[in-house]
Write a protein that holds these residues in place. Structure first.
Motif, mmCIF file in Angstrom:
data_model
loop_
_atom_site.group_PDB
_atom_site.id
_atom_site.type_symbol
_atom_site.label_atom_id
_atom_site.label_comp_id
_atom_site.label_asym_id
_atom_site.label_seq_id
_atom_site.Cartn_x
_atom_site.Cartn_y
_atom_site.Cartn_z
ATOM 1 N N ASN A 72 -11.209 20.687 8.062
ATOM 2 C CA ASN A 72 -12.263 19.819 7.201
ATOM 3 C C ASN A 72 -11.587 19.689 5.799
ATOM 4 O O ASN A 72 -12.122 18.764 5.188
ATOM 5 N N SER A 73 -10.700 20.606 5.311
ATOM 6 C CA SER A 73 -10.312 20.587 3.916
ATOM 7 C C SER A 73 -9.508 19.206 4.099
ATOM 8 O O SER A 73 -9.179 18.401 3.083
ATOM 9 N N ARG A 74 -8.467 19.101 5.136
ATOM 10 C CA ARG A 74 -7.649 18.163 5.480
ATOM 11 C C ARG A 74 -8.475 16.742 5.184
ATOM 12 O O ARG A 74 -8.013 15.657 4.735
ATOM 13 N N VAL A 75 -9.586 16.560 6.065
ATOM 14 C CA VAL A 75 -10.402 15.478 6.037
ATOM 15 C C VAL A 75 -10.941 15.071 4.826
ATOM 16 O O VAL A 75 -10.741 13.885 4.398
ATOM 17 N N GLY A 76 -11.074 15.973 3.951
ATOM 18 C CA GLY A 76 -11.714 15.729 2.618
ATOM 19 C C GLY A 76 -10.529 15.264 1.888
ATOM 20 O O GLY A 76 -10.698 14.395 0.993
ATOM 21 N N CYS A 79 -7.835 13.638 2.793
ATOM 22 C CA CYS A 79 -7.605 12.529 3.336
ATOM 23 C C CYS A 79 -8.397 10.953 2.944
ATOM 24 O O CYS A 79 -8.062 9.883 2.525
ATOM 25 N N ALA A 80 -9.706 11.461 3.026
ATOM 26 C CA ALA A 80 -10.931 10.738 2.751
ATOM 27 C C ALA A 80 -10.732 10.421 1.103
ATOM 28 O O ALA A 80 -10.917 9.222 0.551
ATOM 29 N N ALA A 81 -10.289 11.417 0.158
ATOM 30 C CA ALA A 81 -10.192 11.215 -1.413
ATOM 31 C C ALA A 81 -9.022 10.188 -1.619
ATOM 32 O O ALA A 81 -9.134 9.342 -2.450
ATOM 33 N N PHE A 82 -8.004 10.461 -0.615
ATOM 34 C CA PHE A 82 -6.662 9.420 -0.962
ATOM 35 C C PHE A 82 -7.060 8.026 -0.453
ATOM 36 O O PHE A 82 -6.818 7.101 -1.160
ATOM 37 N N PHE A 83 -8.016 7.849 0.417
ATOM 38 C CA PHE A 83 -8.225 6.540 1.107
ATOM 39 C C PHE A 83 -9.170 5.808 -0.060
ATOM 40 O O PHE A 83 -9.151 4.762 -0.446
ATOM 41 N N ASP A 84 -10.099 6.554 -0.492
ATOM 42 C CA ASP A 84 -11.158 6.039 -1.321
ATOM 43 C C ASP A 84 -10.332 5.495 -2.765
ATOM 44 O O ASP A 84 -10.761 4.718 -3.382
ATOM 45 N N ASP A 85 -9.269 6.523 -3.154
ATOM 46 C CA ASP A 85 -8.669 6.301 -4.286
ATOM 47 C C ASP A 85 -7.831 4.833 -4.242
ATOM 48 O O ASP A 85 -7.815 3.826 -5.077
ATOM 49 N N LEU A 100 0.788 -1.269 0.226
ATOM 50 C CA LEU A 100 -0.012 -0.112 -0.009
ATOM 51 C C LEU A 100 0.889 1.106 -0.069
ATOM 52 O O LEU A 100 2.102 1.349 0.575
ATOM 53 N N PRO A 101 0.393 2.308 -0.566
ATOM 54 C CA PRO A 101 1.028 3.621 -0.623
ATOM 55 C C PRO A 101 1.206 4.254 0.868
ATOM 56 O O PRO A 101 0.373 3.666 1.802
ATOM 57 N N ASP A 102 2.212 4.907 1.023
ATOM 58 C CA ASP A 102 2.165 5.526 2.449
ATOM 59 C C ASP A 102 1.132 6.619 2.412
ATOM 60 O O ASP A 102 0.889 7.522 1.678
ATOM 61 N N TYR A 103 0.684 6.654 4.027
ATOM 62 C CA TYR A 103 -0.530 7.428 4.110
ATOM 63 C C TYR A 103 0.231 9.058 4.171
ATOM 64 O O TYR A 103 1.264 9.245 4.628
ATOM 65 N N PRO A 104 -0.498 10.041 3.517
ATOM 66 C CA PRO A 104 0.096 11.288 3.631
ATOM 67 C C PRO A 104 0.455 11.738 4.757
ATOM 68 O O PRO A 104 -0.487 11.641 5.940
#
Length: 88
Positions: free
Chosen positions: A67-71, A73-79, A30-34
């Motif tokens: 809230n922008s950060r949560v968005g 990170c959620a987009a990264f995980f969904d991808d 898995l890629p590294d979590y940002p």
């Protein structure tokens, strides 16, 4: 007696298939979590004697950043999840 020998062969095939499947799954990297996703957003600084309204405006700015950060990170995980065939 012949039935017993054929079941051993089936067990061997199942074990070999399970081992192969395990090796395939273990090789997924898995890629590294940002790092940005691990950062915490601090509250706005409160200066002694500052006007309440200005403190609230700065605090809302901090909330918008969080809230922008949560968005992101959620987009990264969904991808990542979509690339590995997981269903939502």
């Amino acid at each position: 007696m012949l039935l017993t020998l054929s079941s051993c062969s089936a067990t061997e095939r199942l074990n070999k298939a399970a081992t192969t499947q395990g090796v395939i799954k273990a090789s997924v990297v898995l890629p590294d979590y940002p790092q940005d996703c691990r950062a915490l957003t601090p509250h706005a600084a409160i200066d002694v004697g500052s006007e309440l309204r200005s403190v609230l405006v700065r605090e809302r700015g901090q909330l918008d950043k969080a809230n922008s950060r949560v968005g992101r990170c959620a987009a990264f995980f969904d991808d990542v999840k979509s690339k590995y065939g997981a269903r939502p």
